[in-house]
Design a protein around this motif. Structure first.
Motif, mmCIF file in Angstrom:
data_model
loop_
_atom_site.group_PDB
_atom_site.id
_atom_site.type_symbol
_atom_site.label_atom_id
_atom_site.label_comp_id
_atom_site.label_asym_id
_atom_site.label_seq_id
_atom_site.Cartn_x
_atom_site.Cartn_y
_atom_site.Cartn_z
ATOM 1 N N ASP A 138 13.318 38.056 -9.655
ATOM 2 C CA ASP A 138 13.291 37.126 -8.527
ATOM 3 C C ASP A 138 11.988 37.345 -7.790
ATOM 4 O O ASP A 138 11.771 38.431 -7.253
ATOM 5 N N GLY A 139 11.118 36.371 -7.798
ATOM 6 C CA GLY A 139 9.819 36.522 -7.133
ATOM 7 C C GLY A 139 8.690 36.389 -8.133
ATOM 8 O O GLY A 139 8.873 36.549 -9.344
ATOM 9 N N LEU A 140 7.539 36.089 -7.571
ATOM 10 C CA LEU A 140 6.344 35.841 -8.377
ATOM 11 C C LEU A 140 5.694 37.166 -8.799
ATOM 12 O O LEU A 140 5.198 37.913 -7.954
ATOM 13 N N VAL A 141 5.701 37.429 -10.088
ATOM 14 C CA VAL A 141 5.033 38.651 -10.568
ATOM 15 C C VAL A 141 3.553 38.321 -10.794
ATOM 16 O O VAL A 141 3.219 37.324 -11.436
ATOM 17 N N ILE A 168 3.140 39.891 -18.243
ATOM 18 C CA ILE A 168 3.829 38.761 -17.616
ATOM 19 C C ILE A 168 4.053 37.692 -18.682
ATOM 20 O O ILE A 168 3.104 37.244 -19.335
ATOM 21 N N ILE A 169 5.298 37.304 -18.872
ATOM 22 C CA ILE A 169 5.603 36.229 -19.827
ATOM 23 C C ILE A 169 5.581 34.894 -19.081
ATOM 24 O O ILE A 169 5.063 33.901 -19.552
ATOM 25 N N LYS A 170 6.164 34.911 -17.889
ATOM 26 C CA LYS A 170 6.246 33.687 -17.090
ATOM 27 C C LYS A 170 6.146 34.112 -15.629
ATOM 28 O O LYS A 170 6.863 35.027 -15.200
ATOM 29 N N SER A 171 5.237 33.455 -14.911
ATOM 30 C CA SER A 171 5.020 33.875 -13.535
ATOM 31 C C SER A 171 5.306 32.717 -12.586
ATOM 32 O O SER A 171 4.492 31.810 -12.441
ATOM 33 N N ASP A 172 6.488 32.711 -11.999
ATOM 34 C CA ASP A 172 6.787 31.790 -10.892
ATOM 35 C C ASP A 172 7.896 32.422 -10.057
ATOM 36 O O ASP A 172 8.094 33.636 -10.130
ATOM 37 N N GLU A 173 8.631 31.627 -9.299
ATOM 38 C CA GLU A 173 9.642 32.236 -8.424
ATOM 39 C C GLU A 173 10.712 32.984 -9.222
ATOM 40 O O GLU A 173 11.359 33.897 -8.729
ATOM 41 N N LYS A 174 10.899 32.566 -10.474
ATOM 42 C CA LYS A 174 11.801 33.310 -11.380
ATOM 43 C C LYS A 174 10.931 33.782 -12.546
ATOM 44 O O LYS A 174 10.798 33.073 -13.548
ATOM 45 N N SER A 175 10.318 34.936 -12.393
ATOM 46 C CA SER A 175 9.370 35.417 -13.413
ATOM 47 C C SER A 175 10.095 36.074 -14.574
ATOM 48 O O SER A 175 11.261 36.486 -14.465
ATOM 49 N N GLU A 176 9.373 36.168 -15.697
ATOM 50 C CA GLU A 176 9.870 36.911 -16.862
ATOM 51 C C GLU A 176 8.779 37.856 -17.316
ATOM 52 O O GLU A 176 7.603 37.466 -17.360
ATOM 53 N N ILE A 177 9.174 39.072 -17.623
ATOM 54 C CA ILE A 177 8.159 40.088 -17.966
ATOM 55 C C ILE A 177 8.644 40.971 -19.122
ATOM 56 O O ILE A 177 9.825 40.968 -19.472
ATOM 57 N N MET A 192 11.033 50.208 -9.697
ATOM 58 C CA MET A 192 9.592 49.896 -9.742
ATOM 59 C C MET A 192 9.348 48.502 -9.159
ATOM 60 O O MET A 192 8.392 48.283 -8.419
ATOM 61 N N PHE A 193 10.232 47.565 -9.505
ATOM 62 C CA PHE A 193 10.045 46.215 -8.947
ATOM 63 C C PHE A 193 10.354 46.188 -7.451
ATOM 64 O O PHE A 193 9.689 45.479 -6.689
ATOM 65 N N GLU A 194 11.351 46.998 -7.041
ATOM 66 C CA GLU A 194 11.613 47.082 -5.596
ATOM 67 C C GLU A 194 10.373 47.587 -4.864
ATOM 68 O O GLU A 194 10.057 47.127 -3.763
ATOM 69 N N ALA A 195 9.651 48.504 -5.510
ATOM 70 C CA ALA A 195 8.446 49.084 -4.889
ATOM 71 C C ALA A 195 7.374 48.024 -4.629
ATOM 72 O O ALA A 195 6.526 48.213 -3.760
ATOM 73 N N VAL A 196 7.432 46.920 -5.406
ATOM 74 C CA VAL A 196 6.454 45.842 -5.147
ATOM 75 C C VAL A 196 7.163 44.609 -4.543
ATOM 76 O O VAL A 196 6.672 43.479 -4.639
ATOM 77 N N GLY A 197 8.332 44.857 -3.973
ATOM 78 C CA GLY A 197 9.033 43.831 -3.198
ATOM 79 C C GLY A 197 9.722 42.757 -4.022
ATOM 80 O O GLY A 197 9.898 41.628 -3.544
ATOM 81 N N LYS A 198 10.119 43.100 -5.251
ATOM 82 C CA LYS A 198 10.786 42.104 -6.103
ATOM 83 C C LYS A 198 12.099 42.642 -6.658
ATOM 84 O O LYS A 198 12.337 43.847 -6.642
ATOM 85 N N LYS A 199 12.922 41.705 -7.173
ATOM 86 C CA LYS A 199 14.245 42.129 -7.615
ATOM 87 C C LYS A 199 14.473 41.773 -9.079
ATOM 88 O O LYS A 199 14.246 40.620 -9.489
ATOM 89 N N THR A 201 16.766 40.690 -11.917
ATOM 90 C CA THR A 201 18.073 40.012 -11.969
ATOM 91 C C THR A 201 18.694 40.099 -13.361
ATOM 92 O O THR A 201 19.871 39.787 -13.540
ATOM 93 N N PHE A 202 17.894 40.485 -14.343
ATOM 94 C CA PHE A 202 18.409 40.643 -15.709
ATOM 95 C C PHE A 202 17.532 41.660 -16.411
ATOM 96 O O PHE A 202 16.304 41.592 -16.311
ATOM 97 N N LEU A 203 18.161 42.614 -17.089
ATOM 98 C CA LEU A 203 17.368 43.661 -17.744
ATOM 99 C C LEU A 203 17.924 43.944 -19.130
ATOM 100 O O LEU A 203 19.139 44.162 -19.291
ATOM 101 N N LYS A 204 17.001 43.932 -20.091
ATOM 102 C CA LYS A 204 17.415 44.168 -21.483
ATOM 103 C C LYS A 204 16.424 45.132 -22.131
ATOM 104 O O LYS A 204 15.209 44.911 -22.046
ATOM 105 N N ARG A 205 16.927 46.184 -22.762
ATOM 106 C CA ARG A 205 16.001 47.087 -23.465
ATOM 107 C C ARG A 205 15.783 46.565 -24.883
ATOM 108 O O ARG A 205 16.729 46.235 -25.596
#
Ligand code: URA
Length: 241
Positions: A138-141, A168-177, A192-199, A201-205
């Motif tokens: 959630d947020g622009l990476v 960065i795969i996709k950079s907008d309000e809903k980014s993908e990395i 790590m994302f909290e440290a740069v003010g982002k959240k 919302t989905f995490l996959k290893r």
């Protein structure tokens, strides 16, 4: 090893059930029918058949699981379903455990094994085994985040992370990395994302060292590692530090 122990370890039931099998004349060792549960056998040298099937003995099991959401990376839990609950009784018999943890809501590659040495090495901070994650944020990476992660960011407890690679795969309000880290602090990617003010919302290893999630596995499905995969990760952790 005692025959009854070997058969029980190989998934042919409890010691009691194995005794029944022996009574039923279902077991042969080097072509001879055996009924004595205490007989000592060497599965590496002797040919053992159970109900007409050759016993393929292995000491270790190495499982690649596509962890589904809502399941915890533990061997047992009072309230939640664990990754071990997803295994068949035969596979559970080897007493595998997860190599490291994924959060309850994180999905993807999880290695399960009963090989303590391999697990220890894969998790050892000295080995710097890389782990790659795909995440929705959630947020622009931004490029600044890429640079910050490359330098190391300060987590909520003051710990400064080791250099990590952020793509960065996709950079907008809903980014993908995709993010590769070389350590495994608690909730590391999310923090790590909290440290740069982002959240997150989905995490996959996707990757652990050279081990890549088999995309054919649906959530909750698993398979044993191939010889090739096993050799690759074994070589990787025996490399010079
Ligand atoms: N980082 C996290 O924040 N969660 C995980 O499950 C794995 C890495």
């Amino acid at each position: 090893m005692r025959l009854d122990k070997l058969l029980a370890n190989a998934g042919y039931g409890s010691r009691k059930e194995v005794k029944q099998l022996l009574k039923q004349k279902a077991v042969t060792v080097d072509g001879k029918m055996v009924k004595d549960p205490s007989m000592h056998v060497d599965p590496e040298v002797q040919e053992i058949y159970v109900l007409g099937e050759k016993l393929e003995y292995k000491e270790f099991i190495y499982i690649m699981l596509n962890k589904p959401p809502g399941v915890i990376s533990a061997t047992e839990d009072l309230y939640d379903k664990t990754v071990i609950d997803l295994l068949s009784p035969i596979d559970r018999h080897y007493k595998p455990f997860p190599v490291g943890r994924l959060d309850k809501d994180t999905v993807g590659l999880l290695l399960l094994t009963n090989d303590g040495k391999l697990a220890h090495n894969l998790l050892s901070p000295k080995k710097h085994v890389p782990k790659t994650y795909y995440a929705k944020i959630d947020g622009l990476v931004t490029k600044e985040d890429v640079e910050a992660f490359r330098q190391g960011v300060e987590l909520d407890d003051g710990y400064v992370t080791k250099p990590a690679q952020l793509n960065i795969i996709k950079s907008d309000e809903k980014s993908e990395i995709e993010l590769t880290i070389y350590e495994g602090k608690f909730h590391q990617v999310k923090r790590m994302f909290e440290a740069v003010g982002k959240k997150v919302t989905f995490l996959k290893r996707l990757l652990m060292g050279s081990l890549q999630l088999d995309e054919k596995l649906k959530y909750g499905e698993y398979r044993e590692l191939t010889m090739e995969e096993l050799e690759l990760i074994q070589n990787e952790i025996t490399k010079e530090e």
